[in-house]
Design an enzyme around this catalytic site. Structure first.
Site, PDB file in Angstrom:
ATOM      1  N   ASP A 264     -63.948 -77.862 -71.836  1.00 22.84           N
ATOM      2  CA  ASP A 264     -63.194 -78.786 -72.685  1.00 22.84           C
ATOM      3  C   ASP A 264     -63.172 -78.254 -74.124  1.00 22.84           C
ATOM      4  OD1 ASP A 264     -61.939 -81.288 -73.107  1.00 22.84           O
ATOM      5  OD2 ASP A 264     -63.817 -82.216 -73.743  1.00 22.84           O
ATOM      6  N   HIS A 265     -61.997 -78.240 -74.733  1.00 23.14           N
ATOM      7  CA  HIS A 265     -61.854 -77.790 -76.129  1.00 23.14           C
ATOM      8  C   HIS A 265     -62.430 -76.402 -76.387  1.00 23.14           C
ATOM      9  CE1 HIS A 265     -60.176 -81.566 -77.639  1.00 23.14           C
ATOM     10  NE2 HIS A 265     -61.042 -82.171 -76.834  1.00 23.14           N
TER      11      HIS A 265
HETATM   12  P1  13P Z   1     -63.797 -89.853 -75.648  1.00 25.94           P
HETATM   13  O1  13P Z   1     -65.113 -89.362 -76.148  1.00 25.94           O
HETATM   14  O2  13P Z   1     -63.084 -90.693 -76.640  1.00 25.94           O
HETATM   15  O3  13P Z   1     -63.906 -90.503 -74.322  1.00 25.94           O
HETATM   16  O4  13P Z   1     -62.883 -88.558 -75.455  1.00 25.94           O
HETATM   17  C1  13P Z   1     -63.280 -87.571 -74.562  1.00 25.94           C
HETATM   18  C2  13P Z   1     -62.363 -86.410 -74.567  1.00 25.94           C
HETATM   19  O5  13P Z   1     -61.185 -86.527 -74.816  1.00 25.94           O
HETATM   20  C3  13P Z   1     -62.924 -85.089 -74.225  1.00 25.94           C
HETATM   21  O6  13P Z   1     -62.001 -84.067 -74.375  1.00 25.94           O
END
Ligand code: 13P
Length: 283
Positions: free
Chosen positions: A79-80
Site C-alpha cells: 500500500d502506498h
Molecule cells: P483508513 O485508515 O482511513 O481506513 O484508510 C486506509 C487506507 O486507505 C490505506 O491505503
C-alpha cells in the site's frame, strides 16, 4: 493469478473487496478469521511502514501460509509504495499486488514511473494500482478532517488519460474520503464525480482509500457506482490498540493471554466491513 477474476465479478455484481492493513501477525490472524467465517476474498495491505516492521518476506510468507491453510483467495498488496525500488523488492519477495503512490509527483513523472511499475509487475503476474490525486490524512485518529479546499479531487478525463498512458489495473480515486478517522465526523463523498469517473474507466478497478469512518450509506452508494476495492486501516488499528490496552490494564504479562482480545477485536471490525461491502459467500 486468479484474483483479478474476483475484481471482475465484483464489478459486474456491484460489491467490493476489502483491503485490510496489518502491521503484525496478530492483526493478520483477525482479518483471516473473519474472511474464513464469511467466505470472502480479501486483500491484505501493508504500507511501507507496516511492511518495514513486519518484513516484506515475512508478510509474503505469512499470507502464502494462510492461502494454503484456508484455501481463501488472498491478495497481498504493498500500500502506498512511493519508490520503484521498494516496489520491486516487494514484488521479488512475493507480493501479488502493488500500489504505486506517485500522487505527490508532477503528473508526467507519476505516469512515467507508474508505467515502469506496470511493466515490471505485469511480467510477474502482479496487479498494479495507481494514484494521481493524493487522498489526504494519515491512518490514525485525527483531531479534525483535512481542509476540503486543500484536496484535489479526481477529474474523470484526467483519470482516463492517466490510466491509458500508465496502463495500471486499478486507480485510487480522490472523491472526498481521507485517511484516518475523526470521531463523530463522516466525510462527504462526491458521488456524481465517482459516477463520471466510472463512466470514463469502465475496465479499471476503482479503489476507495480512507474507508474508515465513511457512513454505511455512502459505502453502499460508492459500491453501486463502481468502487470494487475499499481500504480500511484506522478502524482496525483503533480496535486492536483499545483491546490491547484493556488486556494489559490488569497487569497481565503473558502475551497469549492478552493478545486474543486484540485479534478478536480486529476480526469483529473486518466481519462488519465484509458484510457491508457485500463480499461474503463469494468464493
Ligand atoms: P483508513 O485508515 O482511513 O481506513 O484508510 C486506509 C487506507 O486507505 C490505506 O491505503
Amino acid at each position: 493469478m486468479e484474483f483479478p477474476r474476483y475484481f471482475k465479478k465484483a464489478q459486474k455484481e456491484r460489491w467490493a473487496i476489502g483491503q485490510f492493513n496489518v502491521s503484525d501477525m496478530n492483526a493478520l490472524k483477525g482479518v483471516v478469521a473473519a474472511a474464513v467465517k464469511l467466505k470472502s476474498p480479501i486483500i491484505i495491505g501493508t504500507s511501507e511502514g507496516e511492511s518495514g516492521f513486519l518484513g516484506l518476506k515475512e508478510a509474503a510468507n505469512l499470507v502464502d501460509f494462510y492461502r494454503r491453510k484456508t484455501g481463501l483467495p488472498i491478495l497481498l498488496n504493498l500500500d502506498h509504495g512511493r519508490s520503484l525500488e521498494y516496489i520491486k523488492r516487494a514484488i521479488n519477495e512475493g507480493y501479488s499486488a502493488v500500489h504505486f503512490d506517485g500522487s505527490k509527483l508532477p503528473l508526467n513523472e507519476n505516469i512515467k514511473i507508474a508505467g515502469k511499475v506496470k511493466d515490471y509487475a505485469r511480467k510477474r503476474g502482479v496487479l498494479v494500482e495507481g494514484e494521481m490525486d493524493a487522498v489526504s490524512g494519515s491512518s490514525s485518529l485525527l483531531k479534525k478532517a483535512p481542509e476540503a479546499k486543500s484536496v484535489k479531487m479526481t477529474d474523470p478525463l484526467e483519470a482516463k488519460r492517466f490510466v491509458s498512458l500508465s496502463g495500471v489495473d486499478s486507480l485510487a480515486v480522490s472523491i472526498g474520503t481521507f485517511h484516518g478517522q475523526v470521531r463523530g465526523f463522516q466525510p462527504k463523498i462526491d458521488l456524481e464525480r465517482l459516477k463520471d469517473i466510472n463512466n470514463q474507466l469502465k475496465n479499471t478497478f476503482l479503489v476507495m482509500h480512507g474507508g474508515s469512518g465513511v457512513s454505511e450509506k455512502d459505502i453502499r452508494s460508492a459500491i453501486s457506482l463502481g468502487i470494487v476495492k475499499i481500504n480500511v486501516n484506522t478502524e482496525l488499528r483503533v480496535a486492536y490498540s483499545q483491546a490491547l490496552k484493556k488486556g494489559l490494564s490488569g497487569g497481565e504479562t503473558t502475551p497469549y493471554k492478552y493478545l486474543p482480545e486484540a485479534v478478536e477485536a480486529v476480526q469483529k471490525v473486518v466481519e462488519k466491513k465484509i458484510k457491508l461491502f457485500g463480499s461474503s459467500n463469494k468464493i
